[in-house]
Design a protein around this motif. Structure first.
Motif, PDB file in Angstrom:
ATOM      1  N   SER A   1      61.875  36.087   2.514  1.00 52.25           N
ATOM      2  CA  SER A   1      60.325  36.606   1.774  1.00 52.25           C
ATOM      3  C   SER A   1      60.656  37.651   0.886  1.00 52.25           C
ATOM      4  O   SER A   1      60.340  37.941   0.321  1.00 52.25           O
ATOM      5  CB  SER A   1      60.289  37.110   3.400  1.00 52.25           C
ATOM      6  N   ARG A   2      62.211  37.430   0.326  1.00 54.28           N
ATOM      7  CA  ARG A   2      62.551  38.088  -1.131  1.00 54.28           C
ATOM      8  C   ARG A   2      62.580  39.986  -0.620  1.00 54.28           C
ATOM      9  O   ARG A   2      61.642  40.008  -1.617  1.00 54.28           O
ATOM     10  CB  ARG A   2      61.819  37.943  -2.395  1.00 54.28           C
ATOM     11  N   ASN A   3      62.040  40.150   0.158  1.00 58.12           N
ATOM     12  CA  ASN A   3      62.038  41.598   0.914  1.00 58.12           C
ATOM     13  C   ASN A   3      62.833  41.928   1.750  1.00 58.12           C
ATOM     14  O   ASN A   3      63.549  41.794   3.191  1.00 58.12           O
ATOM     15  CB  ASN A   3      60.587  41.134   1.443  1.00 58.12           C
ATOM     16  N   SER A   4      63.604  42.483   1.388  1.00 55.32           N
ATOM     17  CA  SER A   4      64.447  43.522   2.398  1.00 55.32           C
ATOM     18  C   SER A   4      64.358  45.230   2.807  1.00 55.32           C
ATOM     19  O   SER A   4      65.316  45.918   3.321  1.00 55.32           O
ATOM     20  CB  SER A   4      65.394  44.328   0.808  1.00 55.32           C
ATOM     21  N   ASN A   5      63.274  44.483   3.290  1.00 56.95           N
ATOM     22  CA  ASN A   5      62.694  45.504   4.149  1.00 56.95           C
ATOM     23  C   ASN A   5      63.278  46.078   5.533  1.00 56.95           C
ATOM     24  O   ASN A   5      63.322  46.614   6.367  1.00 56.95           O
ATOM     25  CB  ASN A   5      61.189  45.515   4.504  1.00 56.95           C
ATOM     26  N   SER A   6      63.731  45.385   6.168  1.00 57.97           N
ATOM     27  CA  SER A   6      64.252  45.163   7.733  1.00 57.97           C
ATOM     28  C   SER A   6      66.111  45.096   7.446  1.00 57.97           C
ATOM     29  O   SER A   6      67.130  45.637   8.024  1.00 57.97           O
ATOM     30  CB  SER A   6      64.824  43.722   7.594  1.00 57.97           C
ATOM     31  N   ILE A   7      66.586  45.616   6.497  1.00 60.05           N
ATOM     32  CA  ILE A   7      67.243  46.018   5.615  1.00 60.05           C
ATOM     33  C   ILE A   7      67.743  47.617   5.687  1.00 60.05           C
ATOM     34  O   ILE A   7      66.875  48.753   5.265  1.00 60.05           O
ATOM     35  CB  ILE A   7      68.435  45.813   4.974  1.00 60.05           C
ATOM     36  N   TYR A   8      68.383  48.718   6.477  1.00 58.91           N
ATOM     37  CA  TYR A   8      68.186  50.357   6.809  1.00 58.91           C
ATOM     38  C   TYR A   8      68.885  50.985   5.590  1.00 58.91           C
ATOM     39  O   TYR A   8      70.328  51.018   5.896  1.00 58.91           O
ATOM     40  CB  TYR A   8      68.157  50.556   7.766  1.00 58.91           C
ATOM     41  N   LEU A   9      69.111  51.018   3.955  1.00 58.38           N
ATOM     42  CA  LEU A   9      70.270  51.020   2.743  1.00 58.38           C
ATOM     43  C   LEU A   9      70.763  51.896   3.281  1.00 58.38           C
ATOM     44  O   LEU A   9      71.557  52.299   3.367  1.00 58.38           O
ATOM     45  CB  LEU A   9      69.596  51.046   1.419  1.00 58.38           C
ATOM     46  N   PRO A  10      70.339  53.129   3.806  1.00 57.77           N
ATOM     47  CA  PRO A  10      70.669  54.526   3.945  1.00 57.77           C
ATOM     48  C   PRO A  10      72.319  54.344   4.573  1.00 57.77           C
ATOM     49  O   PRO A  10      73.396  54.723   4.487  1.00 57.77           O
ATOM     50  CB  PRO A  10      70.445  55.509   4.561  1.00 57.77           C
ATOM     51  N   MET A  11      71.800  53.497   5.482  1.00 57.72           N
ATOM     52  CA  MET A  11      73.058  53.413   6.280  1.00 57.72           C
ATOM     53  C   MET A  11      74.332  52.452   6.717  1.00 57.72           C
ATOM     54  O   MET A  11      75.219  52.470   6.654  1.00 57.72           O
ATOM     55  CB  MET A  11      72.308  52.494   7.678  1.00 57.72           C
ATOM     56  N   CYS A  12      73.467  51.546   5.533  1.00 54.97           N
ATOM     57  CA  CYS A  12      74.585  50.453   4.876  1.00 54.97           C
ATOM     58  C   CYS A  12      74.971  50.964   3.646  1.00 54.97           C
ATOM     59  O   CYS A  12      76.620  51.020   3.522  1.00 54.97           O
ATOM     60  CB  CYS A  12      73.654  49.175   3.645  1.00 54.97           C
ATOM     61  N   ILE A  13      74.721  51.703   2.507  1.00 55.33           N
ATOM     62  CA  ILE A  13      75.229  53.003   1.911  1.00 55.33           C
ATOM     63  C   ILE A  13      76.311  53.875   2.833  1.00 55.33           C
ATOM     64  O   ILE A  13      77.980  53.996   2.617  1.00 55.33           O
ATOM     65  CB  ILE A  13      74.476  54.243   1.598  1.00 55.33           C
ATOM     66  N   CYS A  14      76.072  54.836   3.846  1.00 54.80           N
ATOM     67  CA  CYS A  14      77.271  54.984   4.696  1.00 54.80           C
ATOM     68  C   CYS A  14      78.346  54.492   4.918  1.00 54.80           C
ATOM     69  O   CYS A  14      79.776  54.554   5.146  1.00 54.80           O
ATOM     70  CB  CYS A  14      76.463  55.843   5.638  1.00 54.80           C
ATOM     71  N   ASN A  15      77.808  53.303   5.127  1.00 54.73           N
ATOM     72  CA  ASN A  15      79.222  52.046   5.818  1.00 54.73           C
ATOM     73  C   ASN A  15      79.813  51.772   5.206  1.00 54.73           C
ATOM     74  O   ASN A  15      81.311  51.906   4.933  1.00 54.73           O
ATOM     75  CB  ASN A  15      78.210  50.886   6.764  1.00 54.73           C
ATOM     76  N   LEU A  16      79.895  51.788   3.807  1.00 59.04           N
ATOM     77  CA  LEU A  16      80.176  51.221   2.556  1.00 59.04           C
ATOM     78  C   LEU A  16      81.440  52.497   2.321  1.00 59.04           C
ATOM     79  O   LEU A  16      82.528  52.022   1.896  1.00 59.04           O
ATOM     80  CB  LEU A  16      79.137  50.512   1.461  1.00 59.04           C
ATOM     81  N   ILE A  17      80.589  53.820   2.319  1.00 61.29           N
ATOM     82  CA  ILE A  17      81.585  55.043   2.275  1.00 61.29           C
ATOM     83  C   ILE A  17      82.431  55.462   2.638  1.00 61.29           C
ATOM     84  O   ILE A  17      83.395  55.616   2.547  1.00 61.29           O
ATOM     85  CB  ILE A  17      80.343  55.899   1.680  1.00 61.29           C
ATOM     86  N   ASN A  18      82.509  55.028   4.281  1.00 56.04           N
ATOM     87  CA  ASN A  18      83.128  55.485   5.592  1.00 56.04           C
ATOM     88  C   ASN A  18      84.015  54.152   5.177  1.00 56.04           C
ATOM     89  O   ASN A  18      85.541  54.474   5.814  1.00 56.04           O
ATOM     90  CB  ASN A  18      82.679  55.151   6.369  1.00 56.04           C
TER      91      ASN A  18
END
Length: 220
Positions: free
Chosen positions: A156-173
């Motif tokens: 779909s070339r659309n990232s609406n289904s990915i919750y970016l804040p959670m992914c960023i927190c995952n990365l930092i953690n």
């Protein structure tokens, strides 16, 4: 006690616990808004169910390892993921509801049986080892759960289904626990978080490559 021991044994677990709480609580606002609007939209709720199991196993590991830092760090996360899981399950489509329900129904008896084994069958070291491997498997599943939408995002070339804040927190953690894991030479920490770091980088990259597309709420 040296400065290194204080940093490694006290400061790192505190920072890790705070970041873990932020990570697990990051979808609470989006889930609350979804409940208020009566629809999930493109929010993918399956990772919430995995996160619920993940926090439950780490609480159990804290008991087995007699590690109060691990126990206390995951209690707020368990509470937050319980809310996001229950709320989003009610709003999800039937297929996603079945996936979430299967995840919880399979995990619950396994955790209960392992709890019985830990209490009355295994020794302290055996219980810690058993929960350590379990936590590693569930943690890897948690960090990889959002990848279930990767095909949809690319098509779909659309990232609406990915919750970016959670992914960023995952990365930092994950970066924090990787550093701590290598510092204390604990593969139970740096292996799953290393894999989780790769997953988080992939998801964050998808959000950069495929920007979110605004949805017209006025359409039927």
């Amino acid at each position: 006690m040296s400065a290194k021991d204080i940093i490694m044994g006290q400061v790192f677990p505190i920072i890790g616990g705070v970041l873990a709480t932020v990570m697990y609580a990051s979808p609470v606002k989006a889930t609350y808004m979804a409940r208020k609007n009566g629809a999930l939209g493109d929010l993918n709720p399956f990772p919430f169910a995995v996160a619920l199991v993940c926090t439950a196993t780490w609480v159990a590991y804290g008991f087995a390892a007699r590690d109060y830092n691990m126990f206390l760090a995951n209690i707020p996360g368990f509470t937050a993921t319980l809310y996001t899981t229950v709320t989003s399950h009610a709003l999800a489509n039937r297929k996603t509801q079945n996936m979430m329900m299967t995840m919880l129904l399979v995990s619950a008896p396994i955790i209960l049986v392992m709890g019985v084994l830990s209490a009355w069958v295994t020794t302290g070291n055996q219980a810690q080892l058993m929960w350590g491997f379990t936590c590693n498997a569930v943690t890897i599943a948690y960090y990889g759960a959002p990848l279930s939408t990767i095909v949809q995002v690319i098509r779909s070339r659309n990232s609406n289904s990915i919750y970016l804040p959670m992914c960023i927190c995952n990365l930092i953690n994950t970066l924090l626990w990787i550093g701590y894991g290598f510092a204390v030479l604990d593969p139970f920490l740096y292996v799953p978080n290393g894999i989780g770091c790769v997953f988080a980088i992939v998801l964050c990259s998808l959000c950069v490559i495929y920007r979110k597309v605004a949805v017209d709420q006025s359409l039927p």
